[in-house]
Design a protein around this motif. Structure first.
Motif, short mmCIF file in Angstrom:
data_model
loop_
_atom_site.label_atom_id
_atom_site.label_comp_id
_atom_site.label_asym_id
_atom_site.label_seq_id
_atom_site.Cartn_x
_atom_site.Cartn_y
_atom_site.Cartn_z
N THR A 132 0.82 -1.21 0.00
CA THR A 132 0.00 0.00 0.00
C THR A 132 0.86 1.26 0.00
O THR A 132 0.62 2.18 -0.79
N VAL A 133 1.85 1.29 0.87
CA VAL A 133 2.73 2.46 0.94
C VAL A 133 3.46 2.65 -0.38
O VAL A 133 3.56 3.78 -0.89
N THR A 134 3.95 1.59 -0.98
CA THR A 134 4.66 1.68 -2.26
C THR A 134 3.72 2.18 -3.35
O THR A 134 4.08 3.08 -4.13
N GLU A 135 2.53 1.63 -3.41
CA GLU A 135 1.57 2.03 -4.45
C GLU A 135 1.23 3.52 -4.34
O GLU A 135 1.25 4.24 -5.34
N VAL A 136 0.93 3.96 -3.14
CA VAL A 136 0.56 5.37 -2.96
C VAL A 136 1.75 6.29 -3.18
O VAL A 136 1.66 7.28 -3.90
N VAL A 165 3.92 11.60 -7.29
CA VAL A 165 4.54 12.50 -8.26
C VAL A 165 3.78 12.50 -9.59
O VAL A 165 3.47 13.58 -10.11
N PRO A 166 3.44 11.34 -10.17
CA PRO A 166 2.66 11.38 -11.40
C PRO A 166 1.32 12.11 -11.24
O PRO A 166 0.89 12.83 -12.15
N ALA A 201 -1.74 17.07 -12.45
CA ALA A 201 -2.42 18.29 -12.00
C ALA A 201 -1.69 19.53 -12.50
O ALA A 201 -2.31 20.50 -12.93
N ARG A 202 -0.37 19.48 -12.48
CA ARG A 202 0.44 20.61 -12.97
C ARG A 202 0.13 20.88 -14.44
O ARG A 202 -0.03 22.02 -14.87
N ALA A 203 0.01 19.83 -15.23
CA ALA A 203 -0.29 19.98 -16.65
C ALA A 203 -1.66 20.61 -16.86
O ALA A 203 -1.85 21.39 -17.81
N GLN A 204 -2.59 20.32 -15.98
CA GLN A 204 -3.94 20.86 -16.13
C GLN A 204 -4.07 22.32 -15.73
O GLN A 204 -5.05 22.97 -16.09
N ILE A 205 -3.10 22.85 -14.99
CA ILE A 205 -3.17 24.26 -14.62
C ILE A 205 -2.31 25.14 -15.53
O ILE A 205 -2.12 26.31 -15.26
N PRO A 257 11.45 11.30 1.65
CA PRO A 257 11.72 9.85 1.69
C PRO A 257 10.50 9.00 1.34
O PRO A 257 10.64 7.92 0.77
N LEU A 258 9.31 9.45 1.68
CA LEU A 258 8.11 8.69 1.38
C LEU A 258 7.79 8.66 -0.11
O LEU A 258 7.08 7.79 -0.58
N VAL A 259 8.30 9.63 -0.84
CA VAL A 259 7.96 9.76 -2.26
C VAL A 259 9.11 9.33 -3.16
O VAL A 259 8.89 8.73 -4.18
N GLY A 260 10.32 9.62 -2.77
CA GLY A 260 11.47 9.30 -3.60
C GLY A 260 11.61 7.81 -3.87
O GLY A 260 11.01 6.98 -3.20
N ALA A 261 12.39 7.51 -4.86
CA ALA A 261 12.56 6.11 -5.30
C ALA A 261 13.16 5.23 -4.24
O ALA A 261 13.71 5.58 -3.30
#
Length: 87
Positions: free
Chosen positions: A42-46, A51-52, A57-61, A83-87
């Motif tokens: 679950t943690v890995t999936e989320v 980032v994607p 969202a960035r592309a939509q604004i 650390p929670l987001v990085g590879a």
């Protein structure tokens, strides 16, 4: 200037998102009825989807102007360092 980013809840007594790792977060799984394996998945999936999702969202604004794009870019730069987001 770097500012500290805190979580609304603590993970093992830690609130700073810069100090909470995937392993720390997944370690709480059993408290919520998950096995360590389920929690890791679950943690890995989320965390790998954050980032994607922000990039989308960035592309939509894009049409919202330079200030909105600048804020979105700042958020993305900060996210990838956590650390929670990085590879």
């Amino acid at each position: 200037m770097n500012s500290r980013i805190d979580s609304a809840m603590n993970v093992g007594g830690e609130y700073s998102l810069e100090r909470i790792s995937r392993l720390n977060l997944a370690g709480l799984g059993p408290k919520f009825g998950l096995s360590i394996e389920q929690a890791n998945e679950t943690v890995t999936e989320v965390s790998t989807g954050v980032v994607p999702a922000f990039e989308s969202a960035r592309a939509q604004i894009e049409a919202q102007g330079a200030d909105a794009r600048s804020v979105a870019d700042d958020v993305l730069r900060g996210l990838v360092r956590l650390p929670l987001v990085g590879a």
